[in-house]
Design a protein around this motif. Structure first.
Motif, PDB file in Angstrom:
ATOM      1  N   ALA A 135       0.834  -1.205   0.000  1.00  0.00           N
ATOM      2  CA  ALA A 135       0.000   0.000   0.000  1.00  0.00           C
ATOM      3  C   ALA A 135       0.867   1.253   0.000  1.00  0.00           C
ATOM      4  CB  ALA A 135      -0.930   0.001   1.218  1.00  0.00           C
ATOM      5  N   LEU A 136       1.920   1.222   0.767  1.00  0.00           N
ATOM      6  CA  LEU A 136       2.825   2.367   0.853  1.00  0.00           C
ATOM      7  C   LEU A 136       3.483   2.638  -0.499  1.00  0.00           C
ATOM      8  CD1 LEU A 136       4.161   4.488   2.643  1.00  0.00           C
ATOM      9  CD2 LEU A 136       5.868   2.788   3.247  1.00  0.00           C
ATOM     10  N   ARG A 137       3.914   1.599  -1.166  1.00  0.00           N
ATOM     11  CA  ARG A 137       4.553   1.746  -2.479  1.00  0.00           C
ATOM     12  C   ARG A 137       3.603   2.428  -3.480  1.00  0.00           C
ATOM     13  NH1 ARG A 137       6.728  -2.885  -2.278  1.00  0.00           N
ATOM     14  NH2 ARG A 137       4.908  -4.010  -2.987  1.00  0.00           N
ATOM     15  N   ASP A 138       2.360   1.962  -3.543  1.00  0.00           N
ATOM     16  CA  ASP A 138       1.388   2.576  -4.456  1.00  0.00           C
ATOM     17  C   ASP A 138       1.046   4.008  -4.049  1.00  0.00           C
ATOM     18  OD1 ASP A 138       1.290   0.402  -6.136  1.00  0.00           O
ATOM     19  OD2 ASP A 138      -0.793  -0.103  -5.681  1.00  0.00           O
ATOM     20  N   ALA A 139       0.917   4.251  -2.754  1.00  0.00           N
ATOM     21  CA  ALA A 139       0.595   5.597  -2.276  1.00  0.00           C
ATOM     22  C   ALA A 139       1.716   6.575  -2.612  1.00  0.00           C
ATOM     23  CB  ALA A 139       0.328   5.583  -0.780  1.00  0.00           C
ATOM     24  N   VAL A 140       2.965   6.169  -2.434  1.00  0.00           N
ATOM     25  CA  VAL A 140       4.100   7.047  -2.749  1.00  0.00           C
ATOM     26  C   VAL A 140       4.156   7.311  -4.247  1.00  0.00           C
ATOM     27  CG1 VAL A 140       6.621   7.232  -2.764  1.00  0.00           C
ATOM     28  CG2 VAL A 140       5.446   6.489  -0.691  1.00  0.00           C
ATOM     29  N   ASP A 141       3.933   6.283  -5.054  1.00  0.00           N
ATOM     30  CA  ASP A 141       3.923   6.484  -6.511  1.00  0.00           C
ATOM     31  C   ASP A 141       2.855   7.497  -6.919  1.00  0.00           C
ATOM     32  OD1 ASP A 141       6.002   4.687  -6.897  1.00  0.00           O
ATOM     33  OD2 ASP A 141       4.693   3.037  -7.520  1.00  0.00           O
ATOM     34  N   THR A 142       1.676   7.370  -6.338  1.00  0.00           N
ATOM     35  CA  THR A 142       0.581   8.281  -6.655  1.00  0.00           C
ATOM     36  C   THR A 142       0.871   9.690  -6.138  1.00  0.00           C
ATOM     37  OG1 THR A 142      -0.948   6.420  -6.578  1.00  0.00           O
ATOM     38  CG2 THR A 142      -1.917   8.619  -6.467  1.00  0.00           C
ATOM     39  N   ALA A 143       1.432   9.775  -4.938  1.00  0.00           N
ATOM     40  CA  ALA A 143       1.785  11.075  -4.362  1.00  0.00           C
ATOM     41  C   ALA A 143       2.876  11.760  -5.185  1.00  0.00           C
ATOM     42  CB  ALA A 143       2.228  10.906  -2.914  1.00  0.00           C
ATOM     43  N   GLN A 144       3.813  10.996  -5.695  1.00  0.00           N
ATOM     44  CA  GLN A 144       4.865  11.561  -6.547  1.00  0.00           C
ATOM     45  C   GLN A 144       4.248  12.211  -7.777  1.00  0.00           C
ATOM     46  OE1 GLN A 144       8.121  12.032  -6.303  1.00  0.00           O
ATOM     47  NE2 GLN A 144       8.615  12.504  -8.425  1.00  0.00           N
ATOM     48  N   LYS A 145       3.308  11.519  -8.406  1.00  0.00           N
ATOM     49  CA  LYS A 145       2.633  12.065  -9.584  1.00  0.00           C
ATOM     50  C   LYS A 145       1.862  13.340  -9.230  1.00  0.00           C
ATOM     51  CE  LYS A 145       2.308   7.554 -11.695  1.00  0.00           C
ATOM     52  NZ  LYS A 145       1.479   6.371 -11.854  1.00  0.00           N
ATOM     53  N   ALA A 146       1.206  13.339  -8.079  1.00  0.00           N
ATOM     54  CA  ALA A 146       0.483  14.534  -7.641  1.00  0.00           C
ATOM     55  C   ALA A 146       1.446  15.683  -7.398  1.00  0.00           C
ATOM     56  CB  ALA A 146      -0.325  14.233  -6.383  1.00  0.00           C
ATOM     57  N   GLY A 147       2.591  15.391  -6.795  1.00  0.00           N
ATOM     58  CA  GLY A 147       3.591  16.429  -6.551  1.00  0.00           C
ATOM     59  C   GLY A 147       4.107  17.040  -7.839  1.00  0.00           C
ATOM     60  N   VAL A 148       4.383  16.201  -8.823  1.00  0.00           N
ATOM     61  CA  VAL A 148       4.819  16.698 -10.130  1.00  0.00           C
ATOM     62  C   VAL A 148       3.725  17.568 -10.748  1.00  0.00           C
ATOM     63  CG1 VAL A 148       5.401  15.972 -12.488  1.00  0.00           C
ATOM     64  CG2 VAL A 148       6.440  14.801 -10.536  1.00  0.00           C
ATOM     65  N   GLY A 149       2.480  17.232 -10.455  1.00  0.00           N
ATOM     66  CA  GLY A 149       1.344  18.002 -10.971  1.00  0.00           C
ATOM     67  C   GLY A 149       1.047  19.272 -10.193  1.00  0.00           C
ATOM     68  N   GLY A 150       1.865  19.593  -9.200  1.00  0.00           N
ATOM     69  CA  GLY A 150       1.701  20.865  -8.497  1.00  0.00           C
ATOM     70  C   GLY A 150       1.053  20.772  -7.130  1.00  0.00           C
ATOM     71  N   PHE A 151       0.818  19.562  -6.646  1.00  0.00           N
ATOM     72  CA  PHE A 151       0.214  19.394  -5.329  1.00  0.00           C
ATOM     73  C   PHE A 151       1.288  19.263  -4.249  1.00  0.00           C
ATOM     74  CE2 PHE A 151      -3.188  18.224  -8.089  1.00  0.00           C
ATOM     75  CZ  PHE A 151      -4.356  18.506  -7.403  1.00  0.00           C
ATOM     76  N   GLU A 152       0.952  19.705  -3.062  1.00  0.00           N
ATOM     77  CA  GLU A 152       1.764  19.449  -1.883  1.00  0.00           C
ATOM     78  C   GLU A 152       1.340  18.059  -1.409  1.00  0.00           C
ATOM     79  OE1 GLU A 152       1.542  20.996   2.586  1.00  0.00           O
ATOM     80  OE2 GLU A 152       1.912  22.598   1.133  1.00  0.00           O
ATOM     81  N   ALA A 153       2.138  17.040  -1.722  1.00  0.00           N
ATOM     82  CA  ALA A 153       1.714  15.652  -1.529  1.00  0.00           C
ATOM     83  C   ALA A 153       2.452  14.985  -0.374  1.00  0.00           C
ATOM     84  CB  ALA A 153       1.934  14.855  -2.809  1.00  0.00           C
TER      85      ALA A 153
END
Length: 77
Positions: free
Chosen positions: A33-51
């Protein structure tokens, strides 16, 4: 800056990722779960979110496990 929070929560003997009150999963291990959450958060961060990725502890409190722009991606381990 918009925020994106991904919370890893226990669900019986499995794990879920909670995003804005909606659960995704299940995952058989916390690390999966952590691996998928970090991958998704990384994409959000690249998209301009504070993830951030949070993990729920046994006492119900949340601890920050990973933060975009602060912690390495991909995380070690």
């Amino acid at each position: 800056m918009p925020q994106a929070r991904y919370a890893i929560i226990p669900h019986g003997n499995q794990w879920m990722i909670n995003i804005d009150g909606k659960n995704y999963g299940p995952y058989s291990t916390q690390s999966a779960a952590l691996r998928d959450a970090v991958d998704t958060a990384q994409k959000a961060g690249v998209g301009g979110f504070e993830a951030q990725v949070l993990v729920q502890e046994g006492d119900g409190r949340f601890r920050t496990q990973w933060t975009y722009g602060t912690d390495p991606y991909p995380p070690a381990g």
